[in-house]
Design a protein around this motif. Structure first.
Motif, PDB file in Angstrom:
ATOM      1  N   LEU A 162       1.173  -0.934 -18.843  1.00 14.56           N
ATOM      2  CA  LEU A 162       0.430  -1.401 -17.299  1.00 14.56           C
ATOM      3  C   LEU A 162       1.531  -1.939 -16.539  1.00 14.56           C
ATOM      4  O   LEU A 162       1.515  -1.986 -15.549  1.00 14.56           O
ATOM      5  N   GLU A 163       2.463  -2.640 -17.401  1.00 17.48           N
ATOM      6  CA  GLU A 163       2.868  -3.879 -16.537  1.00 17.48           C
ATOM      7  C   GLU A 163       4.462  -3.102 -15.929  1.00 17.48           C
ATOM      8  O   GLU A 163       4.676  -3.693 -15.417  1.00 17.48           O
ATOM      9  N   GLN A 164       4.463  -1.997 -16.664  1.00 16.97           N
ATOM     10  CA  GLN A 164       5.475  -1.500 -15.484  1.00 16.97           C
ATOM     11  C   GLN A 164       5.674  -0.760 -14.870  1.00 16.97           C
ATOM     12  O   GLN A 164       5.424   0.660 -14.553  1.00 16.97           O
ATOM     13  N   THR A 165       5.988  -1.483 -13.706  1.00 15.18           N
ATOM     14  CA  THR A 165       6.298  -1.381 -11.866  1.00 15.18           C
ATOM     15  C   THR A 165       7.128  -1.045 -11.065  1.00 15.18           C
ATOM     16  O   THR A 165       7.422  -1.115 -10.177  1.00 15.18           O
ATOM     17  N   GLU A 166       8.513  -0.986 -12.146  1.00 15.74           N
ATOM     18  CA  GLU A 166       9.587  -0.515 -11.859  1.00 15.74           C
ATOM     19  C   GLU A 166      10.825   0.249 -12.340  1.00 15.74           C
ATOM     20  O   GLU A 166      10.040  -0.062 -14.035  1.00 15.74           O
ATOM     21  N   PRO A 167      11.391   1.206 -12.345  1.00 18.30           N
ATOM     22  CA  PRO A 167      12.092   1.852 -13.253  1.00 18.30           C
ATOM     23  C   PRO A 167      12.700   0.578 -14.339  1.00 18.30           C
ATOM     24  O   PRO A 167      13.154  -0.236 -14.277  1.00 18.30           O
ATOM     25  N   PRO A 168      13.872   0.356 -15.385  1.00 19.36           N
ATOM     26  CA  PRO A 168      14.069   2.293 -15.812  1.00 19.36           C
ATOM     27  C   PRO A 168      13.185   2.816 -16.262  1.00 19.36           C
ATOM     28  O   PRO A 168      12.214   1.916 -16.792  1.00 19.36           O
ATOM     29  N   GLY A 169      12.753   4.189 -16.649  1.00 19.49           N
ATOM     30  CA  GLY A 169      11.791   5.222 -16.948  1.00 19.49           C
ATOM     31  C   GLY A 169      10.094   5.181 -16.067  1.00 19.49           C
ATOM     32  O   GLY A 169      10.788   4.689 -15.395  1.00 19.49           O
TER      33      GLY A 169
ATOM     34  N   CYS B 230      -4.777   3.470  -3.392  1.00 23.16           N
ATOM     35  CA  CYS B 230      -5.196   4.777  -4.474  1.00 23.16           C
ATOM     36  C   CYS B 230      -4.781   4.636  -5.229  1.00 23.16           C
ATOM     37  O   CYS B 230      -3.991   3.424  -5.967  1.00 23.16           O
ATOM     38  N   GLY B 231      -5.484   5.630  -6.278  1.00 21.41           N
ATOM     39  CA  GLY B 231      -5.608   5.449  -7.382  1.00 21.41           C
ATOM     40  C   GLY B 231      -4.688   5.667  -8.507  1.00 21.41           C
ATOM     41  O   GLY B 231      -3.177   5.293  -7.900  1.00 21.41           O
ATOM     42  N   PRO B 232      -4.081   5.750  -9.778  1.00 23.93           N
ATOM     43  CA  PRO B 232      -3.414   5.807 -10.770  1.00 23.93           C
ATOM     44  C   PRO B 232      -2.575   6.940 -10.224  1.00 23.93           C
ATOM     45  O   PRO B 232      -2.675   8.008 -10.188  1.00 23.93           O
ATOM     46  N   VAL B 233      -0.915   6.491  -9.930  1.00 22.10           N
ATOM     47  CA  VAL B 233       0.168   7.454  -9.843  1.00 22.10           C
ATOM     48  C   VAL B 233       0.988   6.882 -10.649  1.00 22.10           C
ATOM     49  O   VAL B 233       2.272   5.983 -10.508  1.00 22.10           O
TER      50      VAL B 233
ATOM     51  N   TYR C 187       5.675   9.952  -0.761  1.00 22.94           N
ATOM     52  CA  TYR C 187       5.203   8.785  -0.994  1.00 22.94           C
ATOM     53  C   TYR C 187       4.312   9.070   0.426  1.00 22.94           C
ATOM     54  O   TYR C 187       3.517   7.812   0.343  1.00 22.94           O
ATOM     55  N   ALA C 188       4.801   9.449   1.466  1.00 23.70           N
ATOM     56  CA  ALA C 188       4.077   9.847   2.941  1.00 23.70           C
ATOM     57  C   ALA C 188       2.270  10.218   2.494  1.00 23.70           C
ATOM     58  O   ALA C 188       1.414   9.299   2.427  1.00 23.70           O
ATOM     59  N   ALA C 189       2.352  10.725   1.040  1.00 18.84           N
ATOM     60  CA  ALA C 189       1.333  11.533   0.635  1.00 18.84           C
ATOM     61  C   ALA C 189       0.480   9.869   0.237  1.00 18.84           C
ATOM     62  O   ALA C 189      -0.310   9.815  -0.046  1.00 18.84           O
ATOM     63  N   VAL C 190       1.216   8.896  -0.799  1.00 24.51           N
ATOM     64  CA  VAL C 190       0.436   8.050  -0.880  1.00 24.51           C
ATOM     65  C   VAL C 190      -0.267   7.149  -0.318  1.00 24.51           C
ATOM     66  O   VAL C 190      -0.955   6.494  -0.630  1.00 24.51           O
ATOM     67  N   HIS C 191       0.301   6.524   0.593  1.00 26.13           N
ATOM     68  CA  HIS C 191       0.113   5.551   1.933  1.00 26.13           C
ATOM     69  C   HIS C 191      -0.976   6.091   2.294  1.00 26.13           C
ATOM     70  O   HIS C 191      -1.514   5.259   2.662  1.00 26.13           O
ATOM     71  N   LEU C 192      -0.796   7.233   3.050  1.00 27.33           N
ATOM     72  CA  LEU C 192      -2.178   7.624   3.383  1.00 27.33           C
ATOM     73  C   LEU C 192      -3.302   8.100   2.354  1.00 27.33           C
ATOM     74  O   LEU C 192      -4.304   7.546   2.721  1.00 27.33           O
ATOM     75  N   MET C 193      -2.685   7.826   0.846  1.00 31.22           N
ATOM     76  CA  MET C 193      -4.204   7.805   0.246  1.00 31.22           C
ATOM     77  C   MET C 193      -4.784   7.085  -0.137  1.00 31.22           C
ATOM     78  O   MET C 193      -5.437   6.378  -0.448  1.00 31.22           O
ATOM     79  N   ASP C 194      -3.459   5.526  -0.058  1.00 34.39           N
ATOM     80  CA  ASP C 194      -4.120   3.775  -0.080  1.00 34.39           C
ATOM     81  C   ASP C 194      -4.938   4.110   1.429  1.00 34.39           C
ATOM     82  O   ASP C 194      -5.673   3.638   1.109  1.00 34.39           O
ATOM     83  N   GLU C 195      -5.188   4.403   2.245  1.00 30.46           N
ATOM     84  CA  GLU C 195      -6.237   4.527   3.572  1.00 30.46           C
ATOM     85  C   GLU C 195      -6.858   5.406   3.332  1.00 30.46           C
ATOM     86  O   GLU C 195      -8.579   4.308   3.122  1.00 30.46           O
TER      87      GLU C 195
ATOM     88  N   LEU D  97       3.805   3.583  -9.583  1.00 34.48           N
ATOM     89  CA  LEU D  97       4.028   3.334  -8.412  1.00 34.48           C
ATOM     90  C   LEU D  97       2.481   2.924  -7.952  1.00 34.48           C
ATOM     91  O   LEU D  97       2.679   2.092  -6.935  1.00 34.48           O
ATOM     92  N   ARG D  98       1.443   3.377  -8.577  1.00 32.01           N
ATOM     93  CA  ARG D  98       0.205   2.766  -8.173  1.00 32.01           C
ATOM     94  C   ARG D  98      -0.352   2.464  -9.078  1.00 32.01           C
ATOM     95  O   ARG D  98      -0.457   2.891  -9.941  1.00 32.01           O
ATOM     96  N   PRO D  99      -1.510   1.346  -9.065  1.00 29.26           N
ATOM     97  CA  PRO D  99      -1.845   0.498 -10.975  1.00 29.26           C
ATOM     98  C   PRO D  99      -2.443   1.562 -11.436  1.00 29.26           C
ATOM     99  O   PRO D  99      -3.228   2.073 -10.685  1.00 29.26           O
ATOM    100  N   CYS D 100      -2.896   1.305 -12.500  1.00 29.11           N
ATOM    101  CA  CYS D 100      -4.176   1.688 -13.698  1.00 29.11           C
ATOM    102  C   CYS D 100      -5.093   1.237 -13.426  1.00 29.11           C
ATOM    103  O   CYS D 100      -4.961  -0.058 -13.669  1.00 29.11           O
ATOM    104  N   ARG D 101      -6.082   1.652 -12.765  1.00 25.96           N
ATOM    105  CA  ARG D 101      -6.961   0.612 -13.012  1.00 25.96           C
ATOM    106  C   ARG D 101      -8.360   1.374 -12.977  1.00 25.96           C
ATOM    107  O   ARG D 101      -8.622   2.266 -13.366  1.00 25.96           O
TER     108      ARG D 101
END
Length: 167
Positions: free
Chosen positions: A116-123, A72-75, A50-58, A127-131
């Motif tokens: 595309l609209e699934q932004t939380e569990p289950p499954g 951040c790109g799609p994750v 998650y730290a890597a994701v937040h820095l990739m946001d930057e 974590l970062r949207p596909c754009r």
């Protein structure tokens, strides 16, 4: 080309169109890796990832964007298997150096994308949207993963339950 003949590169067009229609209806989409779309980098999840994701946001922040914009790109997060799946530019697999904390995959694998609209569990979820305007850049990602060392370390042979090969 003879009348009635189907071009080799069009042979799976109908299947791809059906998959895209399924995605619009909220069903998972199974896409081949490599080619012109994307490769993936698979890492463990957890605080280090998650730290890597937040820095990739930057790293990927758009100049002039609002401060709360996640750039951040799609994750994809797969909480059941404790892993993140980063969508990276096609061809990354060929240039990816062996990495202690990540596995990079391309062809001949396929990946089932969550709706595309699934932004939380289950499954698995986004974590970062596909754009359409970005993927995760491979070089900064490799650097961040080396810095934060997310685990457990994924291995290609252990990813079989979420990936398949094109047959």
């Amino acid at each position: 080309m003879a009348a009635g003949a189907v071009a080799e590169d069009m042979s799976d067009l109908a299947a791809r169109v059906r998959s895209l229609m399924d995605l619009q209806r909220g069903a998972p989409l199974k896409l081949p890796l490599g080619g012109a779309l994307f490769d993936i980098v698979v890492t463990g999840s957890g605080p280090e990832a998650y730290a890597a994701v937040h820095l990739m946001d930057e790293v990927q922040r758009i100049p002039g964007a609002r401060d709360d914009t996640r750039a951040c790109g799609p994750v994809i997060e797969d909480p059941e298997h404790d892993r993140l799946i980063w969508l990276v530019p096609p061809g990354t697999r060929e240039s990816w150096e062996p990495h202690r904390y990540a596995t990079c995959l391309g062809a001949p694998y396929t990946l089932a994308l969550p709706p595309l609209e699934q932004t939380e569990p289950p499954g698995p979820y986004w974590l970062r949207p596909c754009r359409g305007d970005r993927l995760v850049p491979a070089a900064p990602l490799a650097d961040l993963l080396g810095r934060f060392q997310p685990g457990p370390i994924p291995h290609e042979e252990l990813l079989g339950e979420s990936l398949s090969t094109i047959s």
